[in-house]
Motif scaffolding. Sequence first.
Motif, PDB file in Angstrom:
ATOM      1  N   TYR A   1      15.879  21.789 159.656  1.00  0.00           N
ATOM      2  CA  TYR A   1      14.715  21.116 159.078  1.00  0.00           C
ATOM      3  C   TYR A   1      14.780  21.230 157.580  1.00  0.00           C
ATOM      4  CZ  TYR A   1      12.569  25.792 158.855  1.00  0.00           C
ATOM      5  OH  TYR A   1      12.312  27.121 158.618  1.00  0.00           O
TER       6      TYR A   1
ATOM      7  N   TYR B   1      19.560  19.409 167.661  1.00  0.00           N
ATOM      8  CA  TYR B   1      20.911  19.040 168.078  1.00  0.00           C
ATOM      9  C   TYR B   1      21.263  19.700 169.405  1.00  0.00           C
ATOM     10  CZ  TYR B   1      21.708  17.670 163.214  1.00  0.00           C
ATOM     11  OH  TYR B   1      21.644  17.082 161.981  1.00  0.00           O
TER      12      TYR B   1
ATOM     13  N   GLY C   1      19.215  10.734 157.392  1.00  0.00           N
ATOM     14  CA  GLY C   1      18.601  10.667 158.709  1.00  0.00           C
ATOM     15  C   GLY C   1      19.346   9.655 159.557  1.00  0.00           C
TER      16      GLY C   1
ATOM     17  N   ARG D   1      22.049  16.523 155.135  1.00  0.00           N
ATOM     18  CA  ARG D   1      21.255  17.365 156.020  1.00  0.00           C
ATOM     19  C   ARG D   1      22.079  18.326 156.854  1.00  0.00           C
ATOM     20  NH1 ARG D   1      16.408  12.995 157.568  1.00  0.00           N
ATOM     21  NH2 ARG D   1      15.647  12.919 155.417  1.00  0.00           N
TER      22      ARG D   1
ATOM     23  N   GLU E   1      11.075  12.518 161.749  1.00  0.00           N
ATOM     24  CA  GLU E   1      11.010  12.418 160.292  1.00  0.00           C
ATOM     25  C   GLU E   1       9.628  11.983 159.834  1.00  0.00           C
ATOM     26  OE1 GLU E   1      14.789  10.590 158.473  1.00  0.00           O
ATOM     27  OE2 GLU E   1      14.606   9.654 160.442  1.00  0.00           O
TER      28      GLU E   1
ATOM     29  N   ALA F   1      15.767  13.316 166.280  1.00  0.00           N
ATOM     30  CA  ALA F   1      15.275  13.571 164.928  1.00  0.00           C
ATOM     31  C   ALA F   1      13.834  13.131 164.790  1.00  0.00           C
ATOM     32  CB  ALA F   1      16.141  12.824 163.914  1.00  0.00           C
TER      33      ALA F   1
ATOM     34  N   ASP G   1      23.405  11.738 160.635  1.00  0.00           N
ATOM     35  CA  ASP G   1      22.589  12.350 159.592  1.00  0.00           C
ATOM     36  C   ASP G   1      22.484  11.489 158.354  1.00  0.00           C
ATOM     37  OD1 ASP G   1      23.595  15.726 160.444  1.00  0.00           O
ATOM     38  OD2 ASP G   1      21.751  14.648 160.885  1.00  0.00           O
TER      39      ASP G   1
ATOM     40  N   PHE H   1      12.135  16.342 157.553  1.00  0.00           N
ATOM     41  CA  PHE H   1      12.742  16.085 158.847  1.00  0.00           C
ATOM     42  C   PHE H   1      12.832  17.351 159.661  1.00  0.00           C
ATOM     43  CE2 PHE H   1      16.810  18.156 158.128  1.00  0.00           C
ATOM     44  CZ  PHE H   1      16.861  18.214 156.748  1.00  0.00           C
TER      45      PHE H   1
ATOM     46  N   ASN I   1      15.339  18.211 162.945  1.00  0.00           N
ATOM     47  CA  ASN I   1      16.395  17.705 163.833  1.00  0.00           C
ATOM     48  C   ASN I   1      16.700  18.697 164.935  1.00  0.00           C
ATOM     49  OD1 ASN I   1      16.685  15.505 162.159  1.00  0.00           O
ATOM     50  ND2 ASN I   1      18.544  16.226 161.176  1.00  0.00           N
TER      51      ASN I   1
ATOM     52  N   LEU J   1      21.561  14.086 168.922  1.00  0.00           N
ATOM     53  CA  LEU J   1      20.531  14.457 167.954  1.00  0.00           C
ATOM     54  C   LEU J   1      19.221  13.793 168.318  1.00  0.00           C
ATOM     55  CD1 LEU J   1      19.314  15.375 165.199  1.00  0.00           C
ATOM     56  CD2 LEU J   1      20.236  13.309 164.212  1.00  0.00           C
TER      57      LEU J   1
END
Lengths: 194, 687
Positions: free
Chosen positions: B549, B512, B161, B114, B490, B488, B173, B508, B510, B486
């Motif tokens: 994403y 950051y 993930g 990812r 999902e 996340a 990740d 997903f 994410n 992060l």
Amino acid sequence: MLRRLGILIIALSLSLSWAPGALAQDSSDSSEYLIKAGFIFNFAKFVEWPPTTFAQPDSPIVIGILGTDPFGTIIDHIVQDKKIGGRGFVVKRLKWGAEAKDLRECKILFVGASERAHIDELVQIVKFLPILTVGETPGFAEHGGVVRFVLEDNRVRFEVNVDAARQGGLTISSRLLTLARIIQQAPADTRKPG
Amino acid sequence: MLFNRNHKTGPVTRAGRMALAAFLSALLAGNAMAQDPKTVPDVTAMSMEDLMNMKVTSVSKHTQKLADAAAAIFVITQEDIRRSGATSIPEALRLAPGLEVARIDQNKWAIGSRGFNGRFDNKLLVLIDGRSVYTPLFSGVYWNIQDVLLEDIDRIEVIRGPGATLWGANAVDGVINIITKPAASTQSAIVKAGAGTEERASGSVRYGGKMGDDTHYRIYGKYFDWGPSNYASGGTAHDAWDAIRGGFRADWTPAGSNSLTVQGDIYRSHYDETLTVPNLTGPNYSSTFPNDGEYSGGNILARWNHTTEGGSMSLQAYYDNTTTVDHMLFEDHQNIFDVDFQDGFHAGNHQQFLWGLGYRSILDHNHSSFTVSLQPNQVNLNQFSAFVQDEISLVDNRLRLTLGTKLEHNTFTGFEVEPNARLLWNLSPKQSVWTAVSRAVRTPALTEHGLRLNSAVIPPGTLSNPYPFPAVLAVFGSHQFNSEDLLAYEFGYRMQATSNLSFDIATFYNRYSNLRSAEPGTPFVEGSPAPTDLVVPFVAANKMSGGTYGLELFADWKVIPRWRLAGSYSYLQMDIHKNSDSQDPTGDIPNGSSPRHQWYLRSSVDLPKHFDQDTTLRFVDHLPGLNLPGYYSLDAHLGWRPVRNLELSIVGQNLLDNQHLEFLPDFVNTSPTVVKRSVFGSITVTF
């Protein structure tokens, strides 16, 4: 032409899956479960239950299927009218949360993949009972199940946890053991996602 | 015939239609057979041996294992590895949807999940049998020394993930879990020998046995040697490498509730590379030369497992030493001691708890060079962690909610908390939907704290450097460097459409923050080592952020009993940028170092006479930040088992084009080499 062929193949396979009732039949037409049903029949031939397990000399061998049934009518068909040592077969479908009485009635208990989360708990309940537990999820034998089916190179193999069998009072013929992979309680990392 | 593009009429079209009819009737035959009980073989009349020889004609492997996971997990099985022809763990990882696997040269890879791929990618946690192989030196993985006997791999679980709650910081990740078979499953002896055009020679031996009824063990040794590849501009490169490795595993599993596993490995590997380093004297102020180095090390791990009435617990301890000596650049000795305890138990009918405690001690000492130096030379870090997780079954087991959190303490950033929540909904026995929200953290590496890396020297008296002494562009770590964050979100869906067709899709989004940036600092004059130079520093800071994403799709289709098709597609969109207070000149690179699209299509055929054939067509999109075009790769493998104990195998890789570059090095300026068309063959004998 290539494109039309591709669309035709995809449409055909999808139509096979969405045909009403096809989902239930699909699981029974997999010969994987035909072979496994054959094994279960053979397990009954090569496993001895303690003499007090059966009330009468002709009490049937009860096969329980716990959880989502991958066999469908296959298993009923193959054991119909068959006898081993004078005993016939009865197949029952059980749901988790069934009364303990229903579980105890079974001499062979097939634990479906849908019941993965309950294996540890189930093993605690039936550990000392003369029930041949059969599963197919990874770690089934290591967690206390007696027999686990494994697919290797598209052939059905099986593992046997001899200690679990011994604890339940079951005697497994050496004919079966020589063909099995013997498993003992192996250490496992219980972390898993989700 | 079917794919004839000429549209000729007459015999060709008729043959085409007949072939189509035959194809479709074979497709339907599988279903027709079961509906007529008379054509079903009488398995009750067959012997056990006969049953064991019957081939299964349809299998739904994937969903049996994965249906209950509320995560984007893909399992690479032993069969997948064998049939793909992969001879190393990085090559096997190409099978996982959503993983970016890029070869930099013969002995270096960039592997990520990812986004954010790079040789020193720091957002992927990798474990082998519970031992973390993530190095705290640069918070990444030395892929060339992660190796096991591939025949002893039971499976590789690839979780895209964040897996921080269970696995800790740095599983931002993804988590890759390489699991080997228990010793009781590897009781045979095997000898394998192979040779090829790139991997020139390899050999491995494994012996399994038992001591009494309760203890099983195996010991193994392996060696391989790779020749050099070529530079993109042509000419033979200098990146050959070899490795020798050995190890053992012993499992003690007596009747009762305890069991113990002990395993260990030692290895040594030598590698070549072409290295470019800056220097302070002219005329070029940089030199490119053939360099080499060694990796060596070993590890030993013990795990005790105890089952009780309500659950099970385990206590694991391991020691790992990794020594890297890169002549002319850097030497690092790393010792890790890790203890981990976890306990799982049921509470009532609907809850399953998992909790654990962990301690890790890291001792590192290093020797620097002009180009790379790390302060302090000797460091001792201690990390503590605790986690708890509750899995709650709701609504007659159809809904499963998992709540958990991990609490960690490390020397650099103090306390970190990583909570997550996951929900799995079994819509029906054949379909499930899952969703998750997680926080994960990537703690600073030793290099981010104390590194100085001299990247380039600008000669004096030039347009960019008008001063009379050379200007050294140097990257510095900082004690103020903080963890990256992060959050996340999902979502995934799985469907077992028929017993022959399944789909798995994971998406997903994410967010950051505090991502690493390099901020220009105030230049200063440095008198030693001579000659005098001006240092232009770029200091590590946490001034990048943004979002990514995407989605990963995997489909598995048993077309006819002997032919399986598998396909994977992944899409990634990265929008990472520097914060408003950042002056990092290289802010855009992460977005362009990961491919937007990747896909593969794999065909696995079982042929008569014990042959099996696999073909994989892969596509990796271009990397605009590195100026590398996308590429297609076609791999084909043929395996043959003429008798039970013998297996022959031949694999051709990158058959479509002569060569292509997959990635470029970062931080350490080694010369990248191409991935060439190659062939490798092997023979395996089992006793």
